[in-house]
Design a protein around this motif. Structure first.
Motif, PDB file in Angstrom:
ATOM      1  N   LEU A   6      94.582  16.547  46.362  1.00 24.96           N
ATOM      2  CA  LEU A   6      94.740  16.806  44.929  1.00 24.96           C
ATOM      3  C   LEU A   6      94.303  15.542  44.195  1.00 24.96           C
ATOM      4  O   LEU A   6      95.049  14.571  44.100  1.00 24.96           O
ATOM      5  N   GLY A   7      93.064  15.539  43.712  1.00 25.46           N
ATOM      6  CA  GLY A   7      92.544  14.337  43.087  1.00 25.46           C
ATOM      7  C   GLY A   7      92.214  13.271  44.110  1.00 25.46           C
ATOM      8  O   GLY A   7      92.024  13.560  45.299  1.00 25.46           O
ATOM      9  N   SER A   8      92.168  12.021  43.662  1.00 31.85           N
ATOM     10  CA  SER A   8      91.710  10.919  44.512  1.00 31.85           C
ATOM     11  C   SER A   8      92.785   9.870  44.771  1.00 31.85           C
ATOM     12  O   SER A   8      92.472   8.765  45.208  1.00 31.85           O
ATOM     13  N   GLN A   9      94.038  10.215  44.505  1.00 30.75           N
ATOM     14  CA  GLN A   9      95.101   9.219  44.616  1.00 30.75           C
ATOM     15  C   GLN A   9      96.019   9.428  45.817  1.00 30.75           C
ATOM     16  O   GLN A   9      97.119   8.905  45.869  1.00 30.75           O
ATOM     17  N   GLY A  10      95.575  10.239  46.784  1.00 28.45           N
ATOM     18  CA  GLY A  10      96.319  10.380  48.017  1.00 28.45           C
ATOM     19  C   GLY A  10      97.310  11.524  48.076  1.00 28.45           C
ATOM     20  O   GLY A  10      98.009  11.681  49.084  1.00 28.45           O
ATOM     21  N   ASP A 120     106.005  13.961  42.784  1.00 29.11           N
ATOM     22  CA  ASP A 120     104.657  13.861  43.359  1.00 29.11           C
ATOM     23  C   ASP A 120     103.565  13.827  42.292  1.00 29.11           C
ATOM     24  O   ASP A 120     102.575  13.105  42.440  1.00 29.11           O
ATOM     25  N   LEU A 121     103.746  14.615  41.239  1.00 26.85           N
ATOM     26  CA  LEU A 121     102.761  14.663  40.152  1.00 26.85           C
ATOM     27  C   LEU A 121     103.505  14.767  38.830  1.00 26.85           C
ATOM     28  O   LEU A 121     104.221  15.745  38.596  1.00 26.85           O
ATOM     29  N   TYR A 122     103.341  13.763  37.983  1.00 27.48           N
ATOM     30  CA  TYR A 122     104.082  13.715  36.718  1.00 27.48           C
ATOM     31  C   TYR A 122     103.109  13.815  35.556  1.00 27.48           C
ATOM     32  O   TYR A 122     102.257  12.942  35.358  1.00 27.48           O
ATOM     33  N   TYR A 123     103.232  14.914  34.810  1.00 23.85           N
ATOM     34  CA  TYR A 123     102.313  15.188  33.704  1.00 23.85           C
ATOM     35  C   TYR A 123     102.884  14.787  32.345  1.00 23.85           C
ATOM     36  O   TYR A 123     104.080  14.983  32.083  1.00 23.85           O
TER      37      TYR A 123
END
Length: 329
Positions: A6-10, A120-123
């Motif tokens: 998911l994206g490029s940040q691992g 894990d993912l903060y929008y």
């Protein structure tokens, strides 16, 4: 179910996610026990990318997910959001807050409700017009440094805002409405995300349920369903938009699948960096959505779909006027 970067940040997660909003808010009545069973089934099917927000409820949806995460936390990619403010005394009113001190307090409150150590993912749910995006993202970046957040996301932002944000701290994902009847991300956002190595997370990839063909009349919405307030579902717009549903149903019949599966397969076909999060609170529809992964669209299929659903096909705006001012900022 494939697991992809998911994206490029691992951050790694399932190719298909689950939007959890309707389990607690906006789409009529809800049943926590039924929703918990749906979340359990999602995990069994490999749908491990779960999307929530502090404003769903408000707070109720994060608290619901906390129960579902017990014993399986390490297998789930938890995405939540902050930045939209709701007012108890004025249910329809919305505000925004992207100030650094609020970024910190909102994150800590979500962690507590979700009963986890790291998001894990903060929008940022919506950009705060009163706070420069660079200031908000710098504060979000500190959450990564603190170990409270793994990846940063933005929702409903313009290409200009995205580039400014990404220059301050790498952005993992951008969430935007994207479906056969909401193709605005094709006007630069998809291309920019691909260029920068940012995932695109389409919400409402089934047109808020409309493209499933299950909604036949305006009256099918419960009294407390927020779709009653959205222009696309009102008056003559509803009738015009249903013409698209008929065409999707016809193509799906030819393909031997359900309209929802055709619509979802189309979104999935737009790129490897795209992770749709169709929302549902029912196991039946969850399983139908997962089966969309088996629907393979040929070049001819895609051409036929584009012919019936070109950009701008929908009649009416996505949101009421006040809410539209907060999108694509």
């Amino acid at each position: 179910m494939k697991t992809k970067a998911l994206g490029s940040q691992g951050v790694m997660t399932s190719e298909l996610g689950l939007g959890c909003m309707g389990m607690s808010d906006f789409y009529g009545s809800h049943d926590n026990e039924s929703s918990l069973k749906t979340l359990k089934r999602a995990y069994e099917l490999g749908v491990t990318f779960w999307d929530t927000s502090d404003m769903y409820g408000p707070y109720l949806n994060e608290e619901l997910l906390a129960k579902a995460l017990k014993g399986i936390r390490e297998h789930i990619t938890v995405a939540t959001k902050f930045g939209i403010i709701r007012y108890p005394d004025e249910p329809m009113k919305r505000g925004t807050n992207g100030k650094p001190e609020y970024v910190q307090s909102a994150c800590e409150a979500s962690l507590k409700r979700l009963q986890i150590d790291t998001i894990d993912l903060y929008y940022l749910h919506r950009k705060d017009p009163a706070t420069p995006i660079e200031v908000t993202v710098e504060a979000m970046g500190k959450l990564v440094q603190q170990g409270k957040v793994r990846g940063l996301g933005l929702s409903e932002v313009s290409v200009t805002t995205l580039r400014k944000a990404h220059a301050v701290h790498p952005i993992t994902a951008v969430q935007s409405e994207y479906s056969l009847w909401s193709r605005e991300p094709e006007d630069g956002l998809l291309q920019t995300c691909k260029e920068l190595g940012i995932a695109v997370v389409p919400y409402s990839p089934l047109g808020r349920g409309f493209l499933t063909g299950q909604i036949k009349r305006f009256e099918d919405f419960e009294e407390n369903d927020s779709r009653r307030l959205m222009p696309r579902f009102q008056g003559e717009n509803f009738n015009k938009n249903f013409e698209l549903v008929y065409k999707v149903e016809a193509l799906a019949k030819e393909k031997g699948c359900k309209p929802s599966q055709l619509a979802l397969a189309w979104v999935l076909a737009q790129g490897e960096y795209i992770f749709p999060i169709p929302g549902t609170k029912h196991i039946k529809y969850l399983e139908e959505n997962v089966a969309a992964l088996d629907v393979k669209l040929t070049a001819e299929d895609l051409e036929a779909i584009n012919a019936i659903a070109p950009k701008g096909v929908a009649s009416g705006e996505r949101y009421a006027e006040a809410a539209m001012k907060l999108v694509n900022q």
